[in-house]
Write an enzyme that holds these catalytic residues in place. Structure first.
Site, PDB file in Angstrom:
ATOM      1  N   GLU A  87      43.162  -9.547  20.250  1.00  0.00           N
ATOM      2  CA  GLU A  87      41.926 -10.081  20.841  1.00  0.00           C
ATOM      3  C   GLU A  87      42.162 -10.551  22.272  1.00  0.00           C
ATOM      4  O   GLU A  87      41.336 -10.316  23.149  1.00  0.00           O
ATOM      5  CB  GLU A  87      41.373 -11.225  19.987  1.00  0.00           C
ATOM      6  CG  GLU A  87      40.845 -10.801  18.632  1.00  0.00           C
ATOM      7  CD  GLU A  87      39.816  -9.691  18.723  1.00  0.00           C
ATOM      8  OE1 GLU A  87      38.939  -9.739  19.610  1.00  0.00           O
ATOM      9  OE2 GLU A  87      39.897  -8.762  17.918  1.00  0.00           O
ATOM     10  N   HIS A 106      40.077  -2.840  23.155  1.00  0.00           N
ATOM     11  CA  HIS A 106      40.716  -2.503  21.873  1.00  0.00           C
ATOM     12  C   HIS A 106      41.056  -1.014  21.847  1.00  0.00           C
ATOM     13  O   HIS A 106      42.131  -0.621  21.391  1.00  0.00           O
ATOM     14  CB  HIS A 106      39.776  -2.828  20.707  1.00  0.00           C
ATOM     15  CG  HIS A 106      39.695  -4.290  20.384  1.00  0.00           C
ATOM     16  ND1 HIS A 106      40.795  -5.053  20.090  1.00  0.00           N
ATOM     17  CD2 HIS A 106      38.626  -5.128  20.293  1.00  0.00           C
ATOM     18  CE1 HIS A 106      40.410  -6.301  19.834  1.00  0.00           C
ATOM     19  NE2 HIS A 106      39.095  -6.375  19.953  1.00  0.00           N
ATOM     20  N   HIS A 164      35.266  -5.541  26.264  1.00  0.00           N
ATOM     21  CA  HIS A 164      36.222  -6.092  25.296  1.00  0.00           C
ATOM     22  C   HIS A 164      36.531  -5.043  24.223  1.00  0.00           C
ATOM     23  O   HIS A 164      37.699  -4.798  23.905  1.00  0.00           O
ATOM     24  CB  HIS A 164      35.643  -7.374  24.673  1.00  0.00           C
ATOM     25  CG  HIS A 164      36.432  -7.872  23.509  1.00  0.00           C
ATOM     26  ND1 HIS A 164      37.454  -8.797  23.628  1.00  0.00           N
ATOM     27  CD2 HIS A 164      36.374  -7.552  22.184  1.00  0.00           C
ATOM     28  CE1 HIS A 164      37.973  -9.017  22.433  1.00  0.00           C
ATOM     29  NE2 HIS A 164      37.329  -8.283  21.546  1.00  0.00           N
ATOM     30  N   GLU A 165      35.478  -4.424  23.693  1.00  0.00           N
ATOM     31  CA  GLU A 165      35.690  -3.403  22.650  1.00  0.00           C
ATOM     32  C   GLU A 165      36.443  -2.205  23.209  1.00  0.00           C
ATOM     33  O   GLU A 165      37.286  -1.622  22.520  1.00  0.00           O
ATOM     34  CB  GLU A 165      34.348  -2.974  22.048  1.00  0.00           C
ATOM     35  CG  GLU A 165      33.558  -4.105  21.366  1.00  0.00           C
ATOM     36  CD  GLU A 165      34.361  -4.894  20.341  1.00  0.00           C
ATOM     37  OE1 GLU A 165      35.262  -4.323  19.702  1.00  0.00           O
ATOM     38  OE2 GLU A 165      34.096  -6.104  20.192  1.00  0.00           O
ATOM     39  N   ASP A 184      40.370  -9.161  25.556  1.00  0.00           N
ATOM     40  CA  ASP A 184      39.719 -10.086  26.492  1.00  0.00           C
ATOM     41  C   ASP A 184      40.258  -9.869  27.908  1.00  0.00           C
ATOM     42  O   ASP A 184      39.495  -9.876  28.882  1.00  0.00           O
ATOM     43  CB  ASP A 184      39.951 -11.543  26.081  1.00  0.00           C
ATOM     44  CG  ASP A 184      39.015 -12.010  24.974  1.00  0.00           C
ATOM     45  OD1 ASP A 184      38.094 -11.252  24.612  1.00  0.00           O
ATOM     46  OD2 ASP A 184      39.229 -13.132  24.468  1.00  0.00           O
TER      47      ASP A 184
HETATM   48 ZN   LIG Z   1      37.912  -7.955  19.647  1.00  0.00          ZN
END
Ligand SMILES: [Zn+2]
Length: 153
Positions: free
Chosen positions: A94, A20, A16-17, A98
């Site tokens: 986000e 980003h 997930h990070e 995801d």
């Molecule tokens: Zn996040």
């Protein structure tokens, strides 16, 4: 977090990070903050020369110092109106992170990690929709998990 999550869940959170990072969210946010700061300072530079700015806020002595103080006092009222836009943009990021985690790691493991994190943080699972839309930088757990579940199935 390392103690609470197993290796697969940590991998999903890391994915997930990395999502980003892959979508350049940090650079985009820094650029947006830079642009907003520039626009704010340009507005301040214009307001300094507007007599109504001082009289409208009950001040008779115009000066650069007074303009800065008045600007700092008045600007949060207008920035408040931008809050839902910023929160919406953050929630969009986000979902993108995801999605990246679901395709490059495991949506199921990310769901399990999120459930543990929400439980540990004692976060509500059913926030008020209007409050959440206005303030929350992260999507409500139920929406986030249902979207991830669609990837997992
Ligand atoms: Zn996040």
């Amino acid at each position: 977090m390392l103690e609470r999550l197993n290796a697969d869940e940590i991998e999903s959170v890391l994915a997930h990070e990395l999502g980003h990072f892959k979508h350049h969210h940090v650079i985009k946010r820094i650029a947006l903050m830079f642009l907003m700061s520039f626009l704010g300072l340009a507005l301040l530079g214009w307001l300094i020369n507007q007599p109504w700015f001082y009289t409208g806020l009950g001040v008779t002595q115009a000066s650069n110092y007074m303009a800065l103080i008045l600007f700092l006092l008045a600007s949060p009222i207008f920035l408040f109106l931008l809050r839902p836009l910023m929160a919406s943009y953050s929630r969009k990021n986000e979902f993108e992170a995801d999605s990246y985690a679901a395709t490059h790691a495991s949506a199921k493991n990310l769901i399990e990690a999120l459930v543990k994190l929400y439980r540990d943080n004692a976060s509500t699972l059913t926030p008020d929709p209007l409050h959440s839309a206005f303030y929350d930088s992260h999507p409500p757990a139920s929406i986030r998990i249902s979207k991830l579940a669609a990837y997992a199935s």
